[in-house]
Write an enzyme that holds these catalytic residues in place. Sequence first.
Site, PDB file in Angstrom:
ATOM      1  N   GLU A   1     -63.016 -32.209  36.654  1.00  0.00           N
ATOM      2  CA  GLU A   1     -64.018 -32.543  35.629  1.00  0.00           C
ATOM      3  C   GLU A   1     -65.333 -31.785  35.854  1.00  0.00           C
ATOM      4  O   GLU A   1     -65.978 -31.357  34.899  1.00  0.00           O
ATOM      5  CB  GLU A   1     -64.277 -34.063  35.676  1.00  0.00           C
TER       6      GLU A   1
ATOM      7  N   GLU B   1     -76.126 -20.709  40.001  1.00  0.00           N
ATOM      8  CA  GLU B   1     -75.055 -20.340  40.930  1.00  0.00           C
ATOM      9  C   GLU B   1     -75.668 -19.608  42.128  1.00  0.00           C
ATOM     10  O   GLU B   1     -76.792 -19.089  42.043  1.00  0.00           O
ATOM     11  CB  GLU B   1     -74.064 -19.403  40.221  1.00  0.00           C
TER      12      GLU B   1
ATOM     13  N   THR C   1     -75.982 -28.212  46.869  1.00  0.00           N
ATOM     14  CA  THR C   1     -76.388 -29.135  45.799  1.00  0.00           C
ATOM     15  C   THR C   1     -75.273 -30.139  45.498  1.00  0.00           C
ATOM     16  O   THR C   1     -75.484 -31.347  45.490  1.00  0.00           O
ATOM     17  CB  THR C   1     -76.722 -28.335  44.518  1.00  0.00           C
ATOM     18  N   VAL C   2     -74.064 -29.636  45.272  1.00  0.00           N
ATOM     19  CA  VAL C   2     -72.974 -30.522  44.829  1.00  0.00           C
ATOM     20  C   VAL C   2     -72.430 -31.352  45.988  1.00  0.00           C
ATOM     21  O   VAL C   2     -72.311 -32.583  45.883  1.00  0.00           O
ATOM     22  CB  VAL C   2     -71.837 -29.705  44.155  1.00  0.00           C
TER      23      VAL C   2
ATOM     24  N   LYS D   1     -65.770 -21.384  32.340  1.00  0.00           N
ATOM     25  CA  LYS D   1     -65.663 -22.739  31.794  1.00  0.00           C
ATOM     26  C   LYS D   1     -64.926 -22.706  30.448  1.00  0.00           C
ATOM     27  O   LYS D   1     -64.141 -23.609  30.127  1.00  0.00           O
ATOM     28  CB  LYS D   1     -67.067 -23.333  31.617  1.00  0.00           C
TER      29      LYS D   1
ATOM     30  N   GLY E   1     -76.761 -29.677  38.312  1.00  0.00           N
ATOM     31  CA  GLY E   1     -77.655 -30.437  39.190  1.00  0.00           C
ATOM     32  C   GLY E   1     -76.874 -31.401  40.065  1.00  0.00           C
ATOM     33  O   GLY E   1     -75.693 -31.670  39.836  1.00  0.00           O
TER      34      GLY E   1
ATOM     35  N   ASP F   1     -70.269 -17.469  34.225  1.00  0.00           N
ATOM     36  CA  ASP F   1     -70.025 -18.895  34.488  1.00  0.00           C
ATOM     37  C   ASP F   1     -69.525 -19.596  33.216  1.00  0.00           C
ATOM     38  O   ASP F   1     -68.526 -20.324  33.243  1.00  0.00           O
ATOM     39  CB  ASP F   1     -71.335 -19.530  34.988  1.00  0.00           C
TER      40      ASP F   1
END
Length: 412
Positions: free
Chosen positions: A128, A189, A13-14, A204, A301, A200
Amino acid sequence: MSVIKVAILGFGTVGEGVYKTIHSHAQELEGVLGSKVEVAAVLIRNKQKKRNIDEDVLITSDFNEILSLPQLDVVVEAIVDKEPTFTFLKQAIRRGSHIITANKEMFAHHGNELLELAESHKVSVGFEATVAGGIPVIQTLRQLLNVNRVGTVQGILNGTSNFILTEMREKKQSFAAALRLAQEKGYAEADPTNDVEGFDAFYKTMILSRIAFGKEPNWQNVEREGITSITRELIETAEKLGLRFKHIASISKIGSQINAAVKPTLVGKSHPFYGVEGVENAVNVHSDIVGRITLQGPGAGMFPTASAVIEDLVYVCQNQLSNKNFTNITEACDGEKKGNEKELWLIQGLSKNDNNPLITWVAQATDETAIIQASREEIEKLINQQKATCYFQIIGEYEKEIKNKEVTLAVL
Ligand code: NDP
Ligand code: HSE
């Protein structure tokens, strides 16, 4: 014209989102950087999978081939797990490349080491995308921290959990169906346990804590709970009371101590998180000069995450990201004290007839569920006495909403 050569580790996805965005926004990148940005290589695991990648790009499952490229300015990492990722990124830094990562698990564990190594090799680290997807929260906090002293940070930090809670409430979906949809949309994930059990959001939260306060709490002392205990019935009961479940991370500093928790929490209509729906994330920061600010946007996303990575790409190429900001914050204002004062809770399994001296009744919502006022200590005692089966804190100005009759309570 000079060219900036990028390698992308991972093409899920990323990684694919970053690849596509480098192409779709080539002009803008060239305009800002004064150089063309080219993807030189992509690292994947499975070489048999069909991918939409230009022929002149090296596609490999061997990271050494990437390290051996004659020019490698930036390594963008979007794979999973702590290893081999950490090792790859250390090698990239030693080779003199800037790095950008979206991998919060790896960065929560090894961020400090990577930043120190980058500092000694005079390259930059962009992270980021590790927190809150497309919301530029890291850069915003870094700006704020120049002079503002942060006291409390609260956030909805897991897009998958927020998406599931919204689907269950709005569309009456089952937990399993909502999770499947989140996976199909590329939000979850690789192992979705990380999302729904709060890991997760926990990683963060630790990264945010270091940005906001220069340090993090002892991981063992952080309450971490996911959303798996939230049933549709509970969501409906809360809705009738004018409340919504949100999976909320909170971090505050009292004196020199950092306290953090990541758990399902209830918010009323006046809370800024009440309307944060679907895959959206939000971060609310309370600091001494500006007061309260809320940042909100897509938390997961393909393109929201690519946005965070691409903006980092500009910063690292301009070598503008200080590696020191992560660890050098010394001052913070005190967060809200949460000691023994009474707070509101939605609680299950307790009967009003118990006449329990530990609590003040506010409302009986159903036979099983009530809103009570109690301190944290008192709640813990109730749980230890096995009087209550589950409990959720209500944050924000819900008491005012009750007084102003903005919500209708079943029995007072
Ligand atoms: P995916 O599962 O969609 O993709 C992972 C990619 O990494 C795949 O291309 C896979 O290869 C490759 N890969 C995995 N392990 C290795 C390895 N050891 N060596 C080489 N390649 C490997 O994950 P996402 O894109 O969703 O997530 C990537 C990272 O970004 C994760 O750390 C995640 O936490 C983070 N992230 C994800 C967001 C999202 O919205 N999905 C948002 C923000 C951060 P192959 O294709 O061959 O299987
Ligand atoms: N699985 C993560 C989420 C991806 O749902 O928030 C973004 O970090």
